[in-house]
Scaffold this motif. Sequence first.
Motif, PDB file in Angstrom:
ATOM      1  N   TYR A  13       0.821  -1.215   0.000  1.00  0.00           N
ATOM      2  CA  TYR A  13       0.000   0.000   0.000  1.00  0.00           C
ATOM      3  C   TYR A  13       0.852   1.261   0.000  1.00  0.00           C
ATOM      4  O   TYR A  13       0.489   2.268  -0.623  1.00  0.00           O
ATOM      5  CB  TYR A  13      -0.944  -0.024   1.206  1.00  0.00           C
ATOM      6  CG  TYR A  13      -2.020  -1.065   1.081  1.00  0.00           C
ATOM      7  CD1 TYR A  13      -3.034  -0.942   0.129  1.00  0.00           C
ATOM      8  CD2 TYR A  13      -2.024  -2.199   1.888  1.00  0.00           C
ATOM      9  CE1 TYR A  13      -4.020  -1.906  -0.003  1.00  0.00           C
ATOM     10  CE2 TYR A  13      -3.007  -3.175   1.767  1.00  0.00           C
ATOM     11  CZ  TYR A  13      -4.002  -3.023   0.815  1.00  0.00           C
ATOM     12  OH  TYR A  13      -4.970  -3.988   0.676  1.00  0.00           O
ATOM     13  N   GLY A  16       1.690   2.506  -3.340  1.00  0.00           N
ATOM     14  CA  GLY A  16       0.581   2.962  -4.166  1.00  0.00           C
ATOM     15  C   GLY A  16      -0.081   1.875  -4.982  1.00  0.00           C
ATOM     16  O   GLY A  16      -0.877   2.167  -5.884  1.00  0.00           O
ATOM     17  N   THR A  49      -8.168  -0.388   0.321  1.00  0.00           N
ATOM     18  CA  THR A  49      -8.338   1.067   0.227  1.00  0.00           C
ATOM     19  C   THR A  49      -9.804   1.497   0.227  1.00  0.00           C
ATOM     20  O   THR A  49     -10.108   2.666  -0.005  1.00  0.00           O
ATOM     21  CB  THR A  49      -7.646   1.603  -1.035  1.00  0.00           C
ATOM     22  OG1 THR A  49      -8.140   0.912  -2.188  1.00  0.00           O
ATOM     23  CG2 THR A  49      -6.140   1.398  -0.949  1.00  0.00           C
ATOM     24  N   GLU A  51     -12.771   0.535  -1.483  1.00  0.00           N
ATOM     25  CA  GLU A  51     -13.706   0.679  -2.604  1.00  0.00           C
ATOM     26  C   GLU A  51     -15.026  -0.040  -2.335  1.00  0.00           C
ATOM     27  O   GLU A  51     -16.110   0.512  -2.541  1.00  0.00           O
ATOM     28  CB  GLU A  51     -13.060   0.145  -3.882  1.00  0.00           C
ATOM     29  CG  GLU A  51     -13.882   0.404  -5.138  1.00  0.00           C
ATOM     30  CD  GLU A  51     -13.197  -0.101  -6.396  1.00  0.00           C
ATOM     31  OE1 GLU A  51     -13.638   0.279  -7.493  1.00  0.00           O
ATOM     32  OE2 GLU A  51     -12.224  -0.885  -6.272  1.00  0.00           O
ATOM     33  N   ARG A  75      -4.677   5.124   3.253  1.00  0.00           N
ATOM     34  CA  ARG A  75      -5.101   5.468   1.889  1.00  0.00           C
ATOM     35  C   ARG A  75      -6.620   5.534   1.778  1.00  0.00           C
ATOM     36  O   ARG A  75      -7.173   6.398   1.083  1.00  0.00           O
ATOM     37  CB  ARG A  75      -4.530   4.456   0.897  1.00  0.00           C
ATOM     38  CG  ARG A  75      -3.049   4.684   0.607  1.00  0.00           C
ATOM     39  CD  ARG A  75      -2.519   3.684  -0.393  1.00  0.00           C
ATOM     40  NE  ARG A  75      -3.335   3.596  -1.598  1.00  0.00           N
ATOM     41  CZ  ARG A  75      -3.139   2.696  -2.564  1.00  0.00           C
ATOM     42  NH1 ARG A  75      -2.140   1.818  -2.433  1.00  0.00           N
ATOM     43  NH2 ARG A  75      -3.898   2.673  -3.632  1.00  0.00           N
ATOM     44  N   ALA A  78      -7.827   8.765   3.100  1.00  0.00           N
ATOM     45  CA  ALA A  78      -7.428   9.863   2.217  1.00  0.00           C
ATOM     46  C   ALA A  78      -8.229   9.878   0.927  1.00  0.00           C
ATOM     47  O   ALA A  78      -8.560  10.950   0.399  1.00  0.00           O
ATOM     48  CB  ALA A  78      -5.932   9.759   1.909  1.00  0.00           C
ATOM     49  N   GLU A  79      -8.550   8.691   0.395  1.00  0.00           N
ATOM     50  CA  GLU A  79      -9.258   8.603  -0.882  1.00  0.00           C
ATOM     51  C   GLU A  79     -10.762   8.791  -0.738  1.00  0.00           C
ATOM     52  O   GLU A  79     -11.452   9.073  -1.720  1.00  0.00           O
ATOM     53  CB  GLU A  79      -8.947   7.250  -1.539  1.00  0.00           C
ATOM     54  CG  GLU A  79      -7.490   7.125  -1.982  1.00  0.00           C
ATOM     55  CD  GLU A  79      -7.145   5.751  -2.533  1.00  0.00           C
ATOM     56  OE1 GLU A  79      -8.094   4.998  -2.888  1.00  0.00           O
ATOM     57  OE2 GLU A  79      -5.945   5.412  -2.625  1.00  0.00           O
ATOM     58  N   HIS A  80     -11.280   8.617   0.498  1.00  0.00           N
ATOM     59  CA  HIS A  80     -12.726   8.762   0.714  1.00  0.00           C
ATOM     60  C   HIS A  80     -12.971   9.664   1.924  1.00  0.00           C
ATOM     61  O   HIS A  80     -13.642   9.265   2.891  1.00  0.00           O
ATOM     62  CB  HIS A  80     -13.361   7.385   0.932  1.00  0.00           C
ATOM     63  CG  HIS A  80     -13.007   6.371  -0.109  1.00  0.00           C
ATOM     64  ND1 HIS A  80     -13.511   6.398  -1.397  1.00  0.00           N
ATOM     65  CD2 HIS A  80     -12.154   5.308  -0.068  1.00  0.00           C
ATOM     66  CE1 HIS A  80     -13.009   5.392  -2.088  1.00  0.00           C
ATOM     67  NE2 HIS A  80     -12.186   4.720  -1.306  1.00  0.00           N
TER      68      HIS A  80
END
Length: 238
Positions: A13, A16, A49, A51, A75, A78-80
């Motif tokens: 992770y 990336g 992460t 999804e 992550r 940070a992504e959501h």
Amino acid sequence: MRHVRKSTWQEHYDMGQGFRPLGDAELALLAEHVPAPEGGRALDVGSGTGELAVALARMGYRVDAVDFAEGALVRARAEHPEEQGVRWLCLDIEQDPLPSPPEEDEGGYDLVTLRLSAAFIRARSRVLRALGAQLRKDGALVVITPVVEHTPHERRHIALDEDELSQITDGFEEAMRFDAQGLAVLVLRGAGGSFTAVEKGRPDPQAVVGAAAVVTNASGEVLLGRSARGMWELPGVH
């Protein structure tokens, strides 16, 4: 060896890297077979992460998303950042207690999901039965996994074969299987059923001498393997 060290996942992770994106076929099957009931709660195991966890929240579930790699959750947050329907929790599903519900919530889950993670669980039968025991009445356990038949040999470790898929359904009263663009989607209900031992008769001898071993661990579990003839056996050689 299927088990991957926690540090390896952390590196995965941190660099990336991710996994196969959640597909429309998977989402359609979830919407059809496990729609969110009013006040529905879901547990997403090996959430990565996030999804799938976010997709479940948008279906109407309140979601506990758990992963043992802190880098995955960093992550995911940070992504959501705007997602309010998910609790991101760092724990090892094979060793740590399951998450406690919020104080205002009742215990148990209407849905437990494992997407692309079942192949990496060492004590798979024990873990799945423990997860099944957390389901509310009419709840479902959904396992989404690559299948050996559709997986390159060098990536065999990420997939399950037909015997392993069959073993997953042990202890559940209802099991449905679907295909989602090469992924097997198992929808399991009625957790807590018994395992059925079937006597298949004494096989013809294949060797003059054989040896078997009883292998246990600190939890008192006994190691068995399913033979090519479909019988549970102690590990042994001929």
